[in-house]
Structure formats: structure tokens, C-alpha cells
Design a protein around this motif. Structure first.
Motif, PDB file in Angstrom:
ATOM      1  N   GLY A  31     -28.131 -87.371  46.710  1.00  0.00           N
ATOM      2  CA  GLY A  31     -28.385 -87.490  48.137  1.00  0.00           C
ATOM      3  C   GLY A  31     -28.797 -86.234  48.856  1.00  0.00           C
ATOM      4  N   ALA A  32     -28.738 -85.069  48.225  1.00  0.00           N
ATOM      5  CA  ALA A  32     -29.127 -83.845  48.907  1.00  0.00           C
ATOM      6  C   ALA A  32     -30.626 -83.831  49.182  1.00  0.00           C
ATOM      7  N   ASP A  33     -30.996 -83.169  50.267  1.00  0.00           N
ATOM      8  CA  ASP A  33     -32.416 -82.941  50.571  1.00  0.00           C
ATOM      9  C   ASP A  33     -32.834 -81.689  49.822  1.00  0.00           C
ATOM     10  N   VAL A  34     -33.511 -81.884  48.699  1.00  0.00           N
ATOM     11  CA  VAL A  34     -33.938 -80.761  47.871  1.00  0.00           C
ATOM     12  C   VAL A  34     -35.402 -80.470  48.172  1.00  0.00           C
ATOM     13  N   ILE A  35     -35.649 -79.272  48.687  1.00  0.00           N
ATOM     14  CA  ILE A  35     -37.006 -78.847  49.005  1.00  0.00           C
ATOM     15  C   ILE A  35     -37.481 -77.917  47.897  1.00  0.00           C
ATOM     16  N   LYS A  36     -38.406 -78.408  47.104  1.00  0.00           N
ATOM     17  CA  LYS A  36     -38.932 -77.635  45.976  1.00  0.00           C
ATOM     18  C   LYS A  36     -40.040 -76.724  46.482  1.00  0.00           C
ATOM     19  N   VAL A  37     -39.777 -75.430  46.471  1.00  0.00           N
ATOM     20  CA  VAL A  37     -40.754 -74.440  46.915  1.00  0.00           C
ATOM     21  C   VAL A  37     -41.534 -73.976  45.687  1.00  0.00           C
ATOM     22  N   GLU A  38     -42.813 -74.324  45.651  1.00  0.00           N
ATOM     23  CA  GLU A  38     -43.645 -73.988  44.494  1.00  0.00           C
ATOM     24  C   GLU A  38     -44.702 -72.961  44.876  1.00  0.00           C
ATOM     25  N   PRO A  39     -45.130 -72.144  43.909  1.00  0.00           N
ATOM     26  CA  PRO A  39     -46.259 -71.266  44.166  1.00  0.00           C
ATOM     27  C   PRO A  39     -47.534 -72.087  44.294  1.00  0.00           C
ATOM     28  N   PRO A  40     -48.611 -71.490  44.788  1.00  0.00           N
ATOM     29  CA  PRO A  40     -49.857 -72.251  44.971  1.00  0.00           C
ATOM     30  C   PRO A  40     -50.345 -72.966  43.717  1.00  0.00           C
ATOM     31  N   GLN A  41     -50.084 -72.400  42.542  1.00  0.00           N
ATOM     32  CA  GLN A  41     -50.513 -73.047  41.300  1.00  0.00           C
ATOM     33  C   GLN A  41     -49.495 -74.055  40.795  1.00  0.00           C
ATOM     34  N   GLY A  42     -48.338 -74.152  41.419  1.00  0.00           N
ATOM     35  CA  GLY A  42     -47.335 -75.143  41.045  1.00  0.00           C
ATOM     36  C   GLY A  42     -46.386 -74.665  39.959  1.00  0.00           C
ATOM     37  N   ASP A  43     -45.309 -75.406  39.798  1.00  0.00           N
ATOM     38  CA  ASP A  43     -44.351 -75.177  38.719  1.00  0.00           C
ATOM     39  C   ASP A  43     -45.098 -75.222  37.389  1.00  0.00           C
ATOM     40  N   MET A  44     -44.790 -74.271  36.508  1.00  0.00           N
ATOM     41  CA  MET A  44     -45.484 -74.180  35.218  1.00  0.00           C
ATOM     42  C   MET A  44     -45.385 -75.463  34.398  1.00  0.00           C
ATOM     43  N   SER A  45     -44.351 -76.266  34.622  1.00  0.00           N
ATOM     44  CA  SER A  45     -44.163 -77.464  33.805  1.00  0.00           C
ATOM     45  C   SER A  45     -44.991 -78.653  34.288  1.00  0.00           C
ATOM     46  N   ARG A  46     -45.695 -78.522  35.400  1.00  0.00           N
ATOM     47  CA  ARG A  46     -46.521 -79.640  35.873  1.00  0.00           C
ATOM     48  C   ARG A  46     -47.583 -80.056  34.855  1.00  0.00           C
ATOM     49  N   THR A  47     -48.078 -79.111  34.097  1.00  0.00           N
ATOM     50  CA  THR A  47     -49.161 -79.421  33.158  1.00  0.00           C
ATOM     51  C   THR A  47     -48.660 -79.948  31.820  1.00  0.00           C
ATOM     52  N   GLN A  48     -47.343 -79.922  31.606  1.00  0.00           N
ATOM     53  CA  GLN A  48     -46.799 -80.365  30.326  1.00  0.00           C
ATOM     54  C   GLN A  48     -46.836 -81.886  30.209  1.00  0.00           C
ATOM     55  N   GLY A  49     -47.122 -82.388  29.017  1.00  0.00           N
ATOM     56  CA  GLY A  49     -47.119 -83.832  28.779  1.00  0.00           C
ATOM     57  C   GLY A  49     -45.721 -84.344  28.530  1.00  0.00           C
TER      58      GLY A  49
END
Length: 404
Positions: A31-49
Motif C-alpha cells: 500500500g505504500a506510495d513508492v515513487i521510483k526515481v529513474e535516470p533519463p535512460q531508466g533503470d538498467m534492468s528495463r532492457t533485460q528479458g
């Protein structure tokens, strides 16, 4: 009561990869409001399959989806002065900030715990690092990078995992990341409770190395009490018997009957009363000594029966269960009833994906719902508006690429 346990708690999430995002996901799921602050290129794991075959968008794959659900994303360039100012504004009303950078990164940005505490004295600052933070004990390995496999190796789990005739074996799941994540969530939540009483936050630090040593607790007490150096024992337990995995005609099954009454029941089901009467097997301590003979007797019975029969005949009185593959998990009614196979939308795919659900169940909460992981910067405008930014300021921040 229809609230979730962490409704009203806000967590600023500066984490990436596995340990940090898994930690903040635990907050978000409850239930917490988690605000994910990412760099402009995004979290490194976004590109992982892996990726769905029909997913041409490729916004993120299974790795990112599994541990970033129920969060909001804002993309900020923290190397800029405006970006740092935005983070300070985010921190003003936050209960916690969690990051898993190497030591000194946040200090280098001018965003150390001490600096952010001046903005919000009740802020709880959580850090997950390979070898901890100097604030709580300066490790000689402080500046070393670490991954799951390093934590597993150094923390002792690989030395006791695997068969005696094999080399050290890594646990398949990333426990070197996930267990530190769970401990950090526990520590941060404890400090948030304390801040509610005192108005003062704390710095909470979990080293991946420390966490795995804690996970391997019996290794420490065995060496201290008995002077032994525990090694690889396959699927057996050094102090309990029977307690392991046995072959069935269609796979493997786990059986644990270390209590004498459980052993007697196992012998009864196997129709081997002479084993229950045999002094070599009369007590757990005796069975540990004569483990090989005991195992041979059990395998003679399990090896000609399938897992379903073994489980059906034993599980009500003797702890027993099949060794499940992922495919078997998807058909287990227990996991369906417990909502442990969560259906979640996947951007770019026509059908939802299935993720591991939240194992922490609480009464009086609304039905569990899982929002998909956010697109990069999906909630930037929304969050900036909540901070009081006017449309022209948001436009400026986007124009100079501070916010995305």
C-alpha cells in the motif's frame, strides 16, 4: 477496515537492478506510495528479458516487470542542480528513501543522508550495499562492487550448497539480492515506526555479505559450538534425518521425518515396522549416524511410486511435497487460492503476464491488486504537479532535460 497496512506511507525509490527494487516492491505491494526515481535512460534492468513474442514496444521485460509493480515512475537527471532540487522536494514529505548505489555515490551528488535529513528530520534512509556503509562499520571491502553470486560465495551459502562430490553451488534464486532486500524492508519499516514516535529518522544499512551470513546461521553456531567446518551435504541435513529429497518414479519428492513419531508413521506407511524397531533408526541422532542405510530403505519404497501417491499417503502426517518445476507451480491450486500467481498487464503484449504474488497476507485489506510496472517517466507530470510545479515549470524542466 478496508485499508492496506502501508497506506499513507511514501517511499522514494532510487534503486536499480534486483535488491533495491525488490525491497521497495514489498512496500508498494502493501500500500505504500513508492515513487521510483529513474535516470533519463531508466533503470538498467528495463532492457533485460524475457519479452513476449508479440511485444514490439519492449518498454521492459520480465525482470523489470516482476519487481517494479505498483510503483510510479519519475525520470530525473540528478546530476543537474534542478534535478537535485526536485529530489529534495520529493524528500520533504517522504517517510523513507531507499537506494543501492555504491558507497559515496549519493555524497558525490550532494544528496547524502545528512544533507537530506536537514530537509526532513524524520526521513528514514535505507541503503543496500555489497559490504555495508562506513556509518555503521567500515569494511575493508567497502569499495568493492558486488553481485548476488559474490554475496553467496563470501557469505557461506555456496560452501554448504550442492553435493559432496561437486564444487560449490550457487542457489538458483538470487538470494544474495533478495534476502538483503527483505531485511532492508524490515529495518526501514522498524525505523519508520520509531520516527513516528520520536520525529527523528535513522540511517538503515544492510550489507549483502552480512545478510547471507545471517541466512547461513547454523554454519556459525556449528563452528563455534563444535569446531566443525560444515560442507556440502546434498539434500540432507547435518542434524536431522530423514530430511531430504528422494527419487520417485516420475521425479523427486521431499520428505522430512526427524521426529521419532514422524519416523514411526513413515515406517508404518511404507509397511516396514522392522525399521521402526531397529536401534540404528530408533532416534533422530541414530538415524543421522546411519543415514545411508536409512536412505536406501526409503528410496526402495519411493522409487517405485509416483510423487502424487507418495504425497497423498504421507503429507497429512509426515511433512512431504513434490519437487515442483515452474510448470507445476502454475497448476497448483494452493497458489491460485493464495493469489500467488498474479495476472498483470504487460505493455506491448495482447495478454497479461503472470508474476509471483505477494506472500505477506493481511486481514481487513481490500483484495490484492497488482498494477503493472511503470513506463519510464510515466508519472513525471503527475508527481511534479503534486510537488506544486506549475505547467510552465514542468515544461521548462522537460525542455532542459532535467525531467523526462
Amino acid at each position: 477496515m478496508t485499508s492496506r497496512p502501508l497506506d499513507g506511507i511514501r517511499v522514494i525509490d532510487l534503486t536499480r537492478a534486483l535488491a533495491g527494487p525488490y525491497c521497495t516492491m514489498l512496500f508498494a505491494d502493501l500500500g505504500a506510495d513508492v515513487i521510483k526515481v529513474e535516470p533519463p535512460q531508466g533503470d538498467m534492468s528495463r532492457t533485460q528479458g524475457p519479452h513476449r513474442e508479440d511485444d514490439e514496444l519492449r518498454a521492459f521485460g520480465g525482470y523489470f516487470a516482476s519487481i517494479n509493480r505498483n510503483k510510479r515512475s519519475i525520470a530525473i537527471d540528478l546530476t543537474t542542480e534542478d534535478g537535485k532540487a526536485l529530489l529534495r522536494r520529493l524528500v520533504q514529505d517522504a517517510d523513507a528513501l531507499i537506494e543501492n548505489f555504491r558507497p559515496g555515490v549519493m555524497e558525490g551528488l550532494g544528496l547524502s543522508y545528512e544533507t537530506l535529513r536537514e530537509v526532513n528530520p524524520r526521513l528514514v534512509y535505507g541503503a543496500i550495499r555489497g559490504f555495508g556503509d562506513p556509518r555503521t562499520g567500515k569494511s575493508p571491502y567497502l569499495d568493492r562492487p558486488a553481485f548476488d553470486v559474490v554475496a553467496q560465495a563470501m557469505g557461506g551459502v555456496m560452501a554448504i550448497n550442492g553435493h559432496p562430490d561437486s564444487g560449490p553451488t550457487k542457489v538458483g534464486s538470487g538470494i544474495g539480492d533478495i534476502f538483503p532486500a527483505v531485511l532492508t524492508a524490515f529495518g526501514v519499516m522498524a525505523a519508520v515506526c520509531d520516527a513516528g514516535r520520536t520525529g527523528q529518522g535513522r540511517f538503515v544499512d544492510v550489507a549483502m555479505y552480512d545478510a547471507i551470513v545471517s541466512l547461513c546461521e547454523r554454519v556459525i553456531h556449528q563452528h563455534s559450538f563444535a569446531g566443525t567446518v560444515p560442507g556440502r551435504e546434498g539434500n540432507d541435513h547435518p542434524l536431522l534425518a530423514p530430511f531430504g529429497v528422494f527419487p520417485a518414479s516420475d521425479g523427486w519428492v521431499a520428505i522430512a521425518a526427524p521426529l521419532d513419531k514422524q519416523w514411526a508413521r513413515l515406517c508404518e506407511v511404507m509397511d516396514r515396522p522392522e525399521l521402526a524397531a531397529d536401534p540404528r533408526f530408533a532416534t533422530n541422532a541414530a538415524r543421522v549416524v546411519h543415514r545411508d542405510e536409512m536412505r536406501a530403505a526409503i528410496e526402495e519404497w519411493t522409487g517405485v511410486r509416483d510423487r502424487a501417491e507418495i504425497t497423498a499417503r504421507l503429507a497429512d502426517t509426515v511433512p512431504t511435497g513434490p519437487v515442483n518445476t515452474a510448470e507445476a507451480l502454475f497448476t497448483d491450486p494452493h497458489l491460485t487460492v493464495r493469489n500467488m500467481l498474479a495476472q498483470v498487464e504487460q505493455p506491448g503484449s495482447a495478454t497479461p503476464v503472470t508474476l509471483a504474488g505477494q506472500p505477506v497476507k493481511v486481514t481487513g485489506a481490500p483484495p490484492e491488486e497488482y498494477r503493472r510496472a511503470p513506463l519510464l517517466g510515466e508519472h513525471t507530470d503527475e508527481i511534479l504537479t503534486e510537488l506544486g510545479c506549475r505547467a510552465e515549470e514542468i515544461a521548462r524542466l522537460r525542455a532542459d532535460r532535467t525531467a523526462h
